[in-house]
Design a protein around this motif. Structure first.
Motif, PDB file in Angstrom:
ATOM      1  N   TYR A 193       0.832  -1.209   0.000  1.00 12.95           N
ATOM      2  CA  TYR A 193       0.000   0.000   0.000  1.00 12.95           C
ATOM      3  C   TYR A 193       0.864   1.256   0.000  1.00 12.95           C
ATOM      4  CZ  TYR A 193      -4.824   1.535   0.123  1.00 12.95           C
ATOM      5  OH  TYR A 193      -6.041   2.023  -0.248  1.00 12.95           O
ATOM      6  N   THR A 194       1.971   1.214   0.721  1.00 17.08           N
ATOM      7  CA  THR A 194       2.888   2.355   0.718  1.00 17.08           C
ATOM      8  C   THR A 194       3.440   2.589  -0.680  1.00 17.08           C
ATOM      9  OG1 THR A 194       3.502   1.970   3.034  1.00 17.08           O
ATOM     10  CG2 THR A 194       5.004   3.288   1.701  1.00 17.08           C
ATOM     11  N   ALA A 195       3.839   1.502  -1.353  1.00 20.39           N
ATOM     12  CA  ALA A 195       4.359   1.624  -2.713  1.00 20.39           C
ATOM     13  C   ALA A 195       3.275   2.120  -3.668  1.00 20.39           C
ATOM     14  CB  ALA A 195       4.910   0.283  -3.184  1.00 20.39           C
ATOM     15  N   PHE A 196       2.052   1.611  -3.501  1.00 18.06           N
ATOM     16  CA  PHE A 196       0.940   2.044  -4.345  1.00 18.06           C
ATOM     17  C   PHE A 196       0.711   3.547  -4.215  1.00 18.06           C
ATOM     18  CE2 PHE A 196      -3.699   2.979  -4.289  1.00 18.06           C
ATOM     19  CZ  PHE A 196      -3.940   2.863  -5.652  1.00 18.06           C
ATOM     20  N   GLU A 197       0.664   4.045  -2.984  1.00 13.79           N
ATOM     21  CA  GLU A 197       0.453   5.472  -2.769  1.00 13.79           C
ATOM     22  C   GLU A 197       1.604   6.289  -3.348  1.00 13.79           C
ATOM     23  OE1 GLU A 197      -2.020   7.244  -1.485  1.00 13.79           O
ATOM     24  OE2 GLU A 197      -3.284   5.477  -1.243  1.00 13.79           O
ATOM     25  N   ARG A 198       2.807   5.780  -3.197  1.00 13.98           N
ATOM     26  CA  ARG A 198       3.974   6.504  -3.699  1.00 13.98           C
ATOM     27  C   ARG A 198       3.974   6.549  -5.229  1.00 13.98           C
ATOM     28  NH1 ARG A 198       8.784   3.761  -1.255  1.00 13.98           N
ATOM     29  NH2 ARG A 198       8.033   4.778   0.640  1.00 13.98           N
ATOM     30  N   GLN A 258      14.155   3.031  -4.314  1.00 20.45           N
ATOM     31  CA  GLN A 258      13.702   2.960  -2.922  1.00 20.45           C
ATOM     32  C   GLN A 258      12.734   1.806  -2.717  1.00 20.45           C
ATOM     33  OE1 GLN A 258      11.769   6.528  -1.560  1.00 20.45           O
ATOM     34  NE2 GLN A 258      11.479   5.772   0.519  1.00 20.45           N
ATOM     35  N   CYS A 259      11.778   1.647  -3.632  1.00 22.24           N
ATOM     36  CA  CYS A 259      10.793   0.567  -3.484  1.00 22.24           C
ATOM     37  C   CYS A 259      11.433  -0.801  -3.665  1.00 22.24           C
ATOM     38  CB  CYS A 259       9.657   0.765  -4.488  1.00 22.24           C
ATOM     39  SG  CYS A 259       8.529   2.097  -4.043  1.00 22.24           S
ATOM     40  N   LEU A 260      12.347  -0.929  -4.617  1.00 20.80           N
ATOM     41  CA  LEU A 260      13.027  -2.213  -4.816  1.00 20.80           C
ATOM     42  C   LEU A 260      13.750  -2.643  -3.547  1.00 20.80           C
ATOM     43  CD1 LEU A 260      14.510  -1.806  -8.421  1.00 20.80           C
ATOM     44  CD2 LEU A 260      12.675  -3.352  -7.722  1.00 20.80           C
ATOM     45  N   GLN A 261      14.401  -1.711  -2.905  1.00 25.49           N
ATOM     46  CA  GLN A 261      15.153  -2.045  -1.693  1.00 25.49           C
ATOM     47  C   GLN A 261      14.221  -2.327  -0.511  1.00 25.49           C
ATOM     48  OE1 GLN A 261      17.682   1.420  -1.500  1.00 25.49           O
ATOM     49  NE2 GLN A 261      19.294   0.476  -2.726  1.00 25.49           N
ATOM     50  N   GLU A 262      13.140  -1.562  -0.409  1.00 28.05           N
ATOM     51  CA  GLU A 262      12.220  -1.767   0.716  1.00 28.05           C
ATOM     52  C   GLU A 262      11.510  -3.102   0.633  1.00 28.05           C
ATOM     53  OE1 GLU A 262       9.574   1.530   0.601  1.00 28.05           O
ATOM     54  OE2 GLU A 262      10.966   2.919   1.601  1.00 28.05           O
ATOM     55  N   TYR A 315      20.548  -3.051  -7.221  1.00 26.26           N
ATOM     56  CA  TYR A 315      19.515  -2.574  -6.312  1.00 26.26           C
ATOM     57  C   TYR A 315      18.981  -3.664  -5.395  1.00 26.26           C
ATOM     58  CZ  TYR A 315      19.823   0.952  -9.906  1.00 26.26           C
ATOM     59  OH  TYR A 315      20.289   1.881 -10.806  1.00 26.26           O
ATOM     60  N   GLY A 316      19.587  -4.850  -5.434  1.00 30.31           N
ATOM     61  CA  GLY A 316      19.163  -5.918  -4.546  1.00 30.31           C
ATOM     62  C   GLY A 316      18.160  -6.836  -5.201  1.00 30.31           C
ATOM     63  N   SER A 317      18.407  -8.127  -5.121  1.00 33.96           N
ATOM     64  CA  SER A 317      17.483  -9.103  -5.688  1.00 33.96           C
ATOM     65  C   SER A 317      17.270 -10.210  -4.676  1.00 33.96           C
ATOM     66  CB  SER A 317      18.039  -9.706  -6.982  1.00 33.96           C
ATOM     67  OG  SER A 317      17.225 -10.756  -7.428  1.00 33.96           O
ATOM     68  N   SER A 318      16.075 -10.278  -4.119  1.00 33.11           N
ATOM     69  CA  SER A 318      15.794 -11.269  -3.096  1.00 33.11           C
ATOM     70  C   SER A 318      15.643 -12.656  -3.684  1.00 33.11           C
ATOM     71  CB  SER A 318      14.522 -10.898  -2.340  1.00 33.11           C
ATOM     72  OG  SER A 318      13.448 -10.766  -3.230  1.00 33.11           O
ATOM     73  N   LEU A 319      15.420 -12.778  -4.983  1.00 32.71           N
ATOM     74  CA  LEU A 319      15.196 -14.092  -5.578  1.00 32.71           C
ATOM     75  C   LEU A 319      16.500 -14.816  -5.841  1.00 32.71           C
ATOM     76  CD1 LEU A 319      12.329 -13.173  -8.031  1.00 32.71           C
ATOM     77  CD2 LEU A 319      12.168 -14.303  -5.833  1.00 32.71           C
ATOM     78  N   THR A 320      17.485 -14.133  -6.430  1.00 33.76           N
ATOM     79  CA  THR A 320      18.746 -14.806  -6.673  1.00 33.76           C
ATOM     80  C   THR A 320      19.432 -15.178  -5.371  1.00 33.76           C
ATOM     81  OG1 THR A 320      19.749 -12.620  -6.933  1.00 33.76           O
ATOM     82  CG2 THR A 320      19.185 -13.807  -8.935  1.00 33.76           C
TER      83      THR A 320
END
Length: 456
Positions: A119-124, A146-150, A387-392
């Protein structure tokens, strides 16, 4: 029935992860701990309703390649405005999916955490004004980063959430929910990271809009995140080297690691996003090596054979091992995020990865004192790595930290670009895994384009 909002009955989202990294408590206590609950705050539904009514516009690798191949300022700004409208639309549909969950499930601290992030990302995203200049685009890219990292905590949080809400949501529904959210998450990261990569290309020293492409350009074979000449053989060998090193560290230098033998059409190339194919191949090779080591325990284990088959419209990769096959108690739940006999163990292990940050390359060489080997020959760092990848990062976890998400995630990855992944187990002998990839890049992404309309 429309759910318009909720009354806050617990601490806000930033507090729900407090203390997750501490491992001083006993394992038994972690396994038996009751789920904690926190409800999202109330919000009016009218704005979300407006975005849910919008249609998602699917993309293909070929479309992304053609669009980014000749990169001009107008095209870069056009791409920014596509992402500016598409990202909040896709997040809105997933928020509506989450609102269809029972209230008790949505109060789960992990699900509530993801809901708040979304929801924060949606509003942003929805408040970003139209991009008209390069300066506007640079500001928008800051929002994307910012959103990718959060959102690096989304996957472990969803994993723990679906394991804890099964008193109110069936395992089958949990799997459908997880698949829908993760598939959409991949799609959003593709859009965001592709635009970030194109922006970086546009600002690079060697890029000259409207000029003939230089043969000396360091990323000549890349269009944003897409590598136009992915070599199946090189990818397999790179993933095999990474998996071998991880296995050696996990089991010790005295344990024999099975070799990986690559056969078939060794010159096969295809356009793809490297991090996607590396994740799938890395997971399959890790599982095969682990099975051979733990089941056979031989001083000279039989090699793992990888066969590459190039057809007219697809590439098929078969990974074959002689690791004794898959336990029959696990086999029925191979593709499930929520079902299976190892629920408590998976919850304990997921608690150890509140964020899946970094990349396979970064984790692989994190303790290396030698030269920089963070990238394979002929490749360049992707924005996913920057920017960070949680999947790899899932592919680079220690083998003893079993999350129960590797194969289900690999299947979602494979099917995202209209491919497939199948696993056939021969009990007492070994496993054959078949990965099929669309060779032409002309298949649209596979995702749930609409939210469940029952909630509208």
């Amino acid at each position: 029935m429309r759910i318009t909002g909720w009354t806050t009955i617990a601490s806000p989202a930033p507090n729900i992860l407090r203390g997750r990294g501490r491992r001083s408590y006993a394992v038994a206590a972690a396994a038996s701990r009751a789920p904690q609950y926190v409800a999202p705050p109330w919000r009016p539904s009218s704005i979300l309703d407006e975005w849910v009514r919008r249609e998602v516009r699917p993309i293909s690798l070929r479309q992304l390649t053609f669009f980014g191949r000749t990169l001009t300022q107008d095209r870069l700004i056009q791409g920014a405005n596509y992402a500016r409208l598409e990202l909040p639309t896709r997040i809105a549909h997933r928020l509506r999916n989450m609102q269809t969950l029972p209230y008790s499930a949505l109060k789960n601290r992990h699900i509530a955490h993801v809901y708040e992030l979304y929801y924060t990302a949606f509003e942003r995203f929805r408040k970003v004004p139209e991009v008209r200049t390069l300066e506007d685009n640079d500001k928008y890219c800051e929002v994307l980063v910012q959103c990718l990292q959060e959102h690096l905590s989304v996957i472990p949080s969803l994993g723990m959430g679906v394991l804890e809400i099964q008193d109110s949501v069936s395992s089958e529904e949990c799997d459908r929910f997880m698949t829908t959210l993760l598939r959409s998450r991949i799609s959003r990261r593709v859009i965001a990271e592709q635009h970030l990569a194109l922006t970086e290309t546009f600002h690079s020293a060697w890029h000259f809009p409207n000029a003939k492409k230089s043969t000396m350009a360091p990323e000549d074979d890349f269009v944003g995140e897409i590598f136009l000449k992915c070599s199946a053989k090189e990818i397999i060998e790179t993933c095999a080297a990474t998996a071998t090193e991880l296995m050696s560290k996990a089991y010790g230098p005295s344990v024999a690691i099975p070799k990986v033998v690559v056969k078939g059409h060794l010159d096969t190339t295809f356009p793809y996003i490297p991090s996607h194919i590396e994740y799938i191949i890395g997971e399959l090779l890790r599982n095969s090596m682990q099975g051979v080591i733990e089941q056979r325990q031989l001083s000279s284990p039989r090699p793992i054979e990888v066969l590459i088959c190039e057809a007219a419209q697809s590439v098929i990769i078969r990974v074959s091992d002689q690791g004794g096959g898959i336990d029959r108690t696990i086999l029925p739940y191979l593709w499930s995020f929520a079902k299976g006999p190892r629920r408590n163990m998976r919850l304990q292990n997921l608690e150890q990865v509140p964020k899946l940050a970094g990349t396979m390359q970064e984790l692989r060489w994190a303790d290396s004192t030698g030269p920089d080997r963070s990238h394979s020959p002929g490749t360049s760092p992707s924005s996913g790595e920057k920017y960070g990848s949680s999947l790899t990062a899932l592919s680079s976890r220690p083998p003893d930290l079993r999350l129960g998400m590797g194969l289900p995630m690999s299947k979602i990855y494979a099917e995202y670009w209209a491919g497939s992944l199948e696993v056939h187990s021969l009990e007492g002998y070994g496993v054959d895994a078949f990965l099929q990839i669309s060779k032409l890049g002309n298949r649209n992404e596979v995702l749930s384009t609409r939210a469940t309309m029952d909630a509208v």
